[in-house]
Structure formats: structure tokens, C-alpha cells
Design a protein around this motif. Structure first.
Motif, short mmCIF file in Angstrom:
data_model
loop_
_atom_site.label_atom_id
_atom_site.label_comp_id
_atom_site.label_asym_id
_atom_site.label_seq_id
_atom_site.Cartn_x
_atom_site.Cartn_y
_atom_site.Cartn_z
N GLU A 3 40.24 51.35 30.33
CA GLU A 3 40.68 50.69 31.55
C GLU A 3 41.76 51.51 32.27
OE1 GLU A 3 39.44 47.49 28.60
OE2 GLU A 3 40.65 49.29 28.50
N THR A 4 42.07 51.06 33.49
CA THR A 4 43.12 51.69 34.29
C THR A 4 44.36 50.81 34.26
OG1 THR A 4 41.50 52.74 35.74
CG2 THR A 4 43.75 52.52 36.59
N VAL A 47 42.65 48.54 39.48
CA VAL A 47 43.57 48.58 38.34
C VAL A 47 43.31 47.35 37.47
CG1 VAL A 47 46.00 48.42 37.67
CG2 VAL A 47 45.33 49.94 39.54
N ASP A 48 43.14 47.57 36.17
CA ASP A 48 42.84 46.47 35.24
C ASP A 48 44.09 45.73 34.77
OD1 ASP A 48 39.89 46.90 34.85
OD2 ASP A 48 40.64 48.88 34.30
N LEU A 49 45.22 46.45 34.71
CA LEU A 49 46.44 45.85 34.18
C LEU A 49 47.65 46.55 34.79
CD1 LEU A 49 47.81 44.03 31.89
CD2 LEU A 49 47.77 46.11 30.52
N VAL A 50 48.67 45.76 35.10
CA VAL A 50 49.93 46.30 35.60
C VAL A 50 51.02 46.03 34.58
CG1 VAL A 50 51.65 46.18 37.45
CG2 VAL A 50 49.22 45.86 38.00
N LEU A 51 51.75 47.08 34.20
CA LEU A 51 52.95 46.94 33.37
C LEU A 51 54.12 47.00 34.33
CD1 LEU A 51 52.15 49.41 30.44
CD2 LEU A 51 51.82 46.93 30.51
N LEU A 52 54.84 45.89 34.47
CA LEU A 52 55.83 45.75 35.54
C LEU A 52 57.23 45.49 35.00
CD1 LEU A 52 56.36 45.45 38.62
CD2 LEU A 52 55.75 43.03 38.35
N ASP A 53 58.13 46.42 35.27
CA ASP A 53 59.54 46.23 34.95
C ASP A 53 60.13 45.25 35.97
OD1 ASP A 53 62.11 46.60 33.85
OD2 ASP A 53 62.54 48.23 35.24
N LEU A 54 60.97 44.34 35.52
CA LEU A 54 61.57 43.38 36.45
C LEU A 54 62.77 43.94 37.18
CD1 LEU A 54 61.50 39.87 34.75
CD2 LEU A 54 60.04 40.78 36.55
N ASN A 55 63.58 44.73 36.51
CA ASN A 55 64.84 45.18 37.10
C ASN A 55 64.71 46.57 37.69
OD1 ASN A 55 66.19 42.82 36.26
ND2 ASN A 55 66.26 43.65 34.19
N MET A 56 64.38 46.60 38.99
CA MET A 56 64.26 47.86 39.71
C MET A 56 64.96 47.71 41.05
SD MET A 56 60.26 48.92 39.12
CE MET A 56 59.63 47.35 39.70
N PRO A 57 65.44 48.81 41.60
CA PRO A 57 66.04 48.73 42.93
C PRO A 57 64.99 48.41 43.99
CG PRO A 57 66.11 50.99 42.09
CD PRO A 57 65.50 50.14 41.02
N ARG A 112 49.03 47.29 21.29
CA ARG A 112 48.39 46.08 20.76
C ARG A 112 48.44 44.95 21.78
NH1 ARG A 112 50.22 41.68 18.01
NH2 ARG A 112 52.27 42.57 17.62
N PHE A 113 49.57 44.80 22.43
CA PHE A 113 49.76 43.74 23.43
C PHE A 113 48.81 43.95 24.62
CE2 PHE A 113 52.49 41.40 26.51
CZ PHE A 113 52.54 40.20 25.82
N ILE A 114 48.68 45.19 25.06
CA ILE A 114 47.76 45.51 26.16
C ILE A 114 46.34 45.11 25.80
CG2 ILE A 114 46.64 47.45 27.35
CD1 ILE A 114 49.45 48.78 27.45
N ARG A 115 45.90 45.46 24.58
CA ARG A 115 44.54 45.10 24.17
C ARG A 115 44.35 43.59 24.17
NH1 ARG A 115 41.63 48.14 25.96
NH2 ARG A 115 40.26 46.39 25.77
N GLU A 116 45.34 42.85 23.67
CA GLU A 116 45.23 41.40 23.64
C GLU A 116 45.07 40.82 25.05
OE1 GLU A 116 48.64 39.93 21.52
OE2 GLU A 116 47.85 40.56 19.59
N LEU A 118 44.03 42.49 27.83
CA LEU A 118 42.79 42.94 28.45
C LEU A 118 41.56 42.23 27.87
CD1 LEU A 118 43.48 46.77 28.81
CD2 LEU A 118 43.28 45.07 30.66
N GLU A 119 41.63 41.90 26.60
CA GLU A 119 40.49 41.25 25.97
C GLU A 119 40.57 39.73 26.03
OE1 GLU A 119 40.08 42.93 22.06
OE2 GLU A 119 39.82 44.95 22.87
N ASP A 120 41.63 39.20 26.66
CA ASP A 120 41.77 37.75 26.82
C ASP A 120 41.63 37.00 25.50
OD1 ASP A 120 40.19 37.72 30.01
OD2 ASP A 120 42.32 37.50 29.56
N ARG A 121 42.35 37.43 24.50
CA ARG A 121 42.29 36.76 23.20
C ARG A 121 43.26 35.61 23.11
NH1 ARG A 121 43.17 41.34 19.02
NH2 ARG A 121 42.85 42.96 20.51
N GLY A 122 43.50 34.97 24.22
CA GLY A 122 44.42 33.84 24.20
C GLY A 122 45.84 34.31 24.37
#
Length: 128
Positions: A3-4, A47-57, A112-116, A118-122
Motif C-alpha cells: 500500500e501507499t 493514499v491508503d493510510l496517513v500517519l499524522l503527527d498532531l503537533n506541527m506548526p 504491526r499497527f499499520i497492518r492492523e 489496513l486489514e481492518d482487524r477491528g
């Protein structure tokens, strides 16, 4: 994975480490240094998934997540933050995310978290 993933963080070292590690696992990795840059990512709909930091300028992660939800409600987003998921200031925003991972995290936990997600394992869980 094949995935992207879009990594959004203002820390160059986090972007570099995440990109190198996730690429080694087979993911296509895009990066953005701000919420504004993330929303301007070409082909964001692919894009399949976004990893997003909360604290950015600038716009920051909160407003970026809200805009992502408006523009792409189905987009999977993992929030990355040094705050606790039980912090009063972020509990509301987490309801709009697909998951939460507290910084600092290990790269194998992230994978591991990304796979969970992306695979919608609950509901993913990380043992502390």
C-alpha cells in the motif's frame, strides 16, 4: 505491504526513519512536513493510510485531520502524538481517526499497527 502511506511530520528524523523502514517493508511512502503540504499531496485519493503527527506548526494535525475527513471521509488515519490517548485535549479528535500510536514508538510496533489498520482487524491494541 504494497500500500501507499503518507507520513506527515515536521521532524526530519521521523520522516527519514519512517520512510526508510516502511519502504523496506514494501510500502510506497510519500511525505509531508505540514498539514498544508499533506492536503496538497498529488493523488491523495490513492493514499491508503496517513500517519499524522498532531503537533506541527501551521495548520497542525488537528485541522489537517478535520480537512482530510471532509475531503476523504474513508481515508485511514493513524494519529501519532506524545500526548496520551486519554488526554482531555485530544480525546475528541481521536474519534475521527482510525487509530492512535503514542510517541515514542518502536518501528516494529508501528509496522504491526499499520497492518492492523489496513486489514481492518477491528480495534487495534498495543500492550504497554
Amino acid at each position: 505491504g504494497t500500500e501507499t502511506i503518507l507520513v506527515v511530520d515536521d521532524e526530519p528524523s521521523i520522516i527519514e526513519q519512517s520512510t526508510e523502514y516502511l519502504s523496506s517493508l514494501g510500502y510506497a511512502v510519500l511525505t509531508a512536513k505540514s498539514g498544508e503540504e499533506a492536503l496538497e499531496t498529488p493523488n491523495l485519493e490513492k493514499v491508503d493510510l496517513v500517519l499524522l503527527d498532531l503537533n506541527m506548526p501551521g495548520m497542525g494535525g488537528y485541522r489537517c485531520l478535520k480537512q482530510l475527513r471532509e475531503d476523504h471521509p474513508e481515508k485511514k488515519v493513524i494519529i501519532l502524538s506524545g500526548h496520551s490517548e486519554f488526554d482531555v485535549n485530544i480525546t475528541g479528535i481521536l474519534e475521527e481517526a482510525s487509530g492512535f500510536l503514542r510517541k515514542p514508538y518502536r518501528l516494529d510496533e508501528l509496522a504491526r499497527f499499520i497492518r492492523e489498520i489496513l486489514e481492518d482487524r477491528g480495534e487495534p491494541s498495543l500492550e504497554e
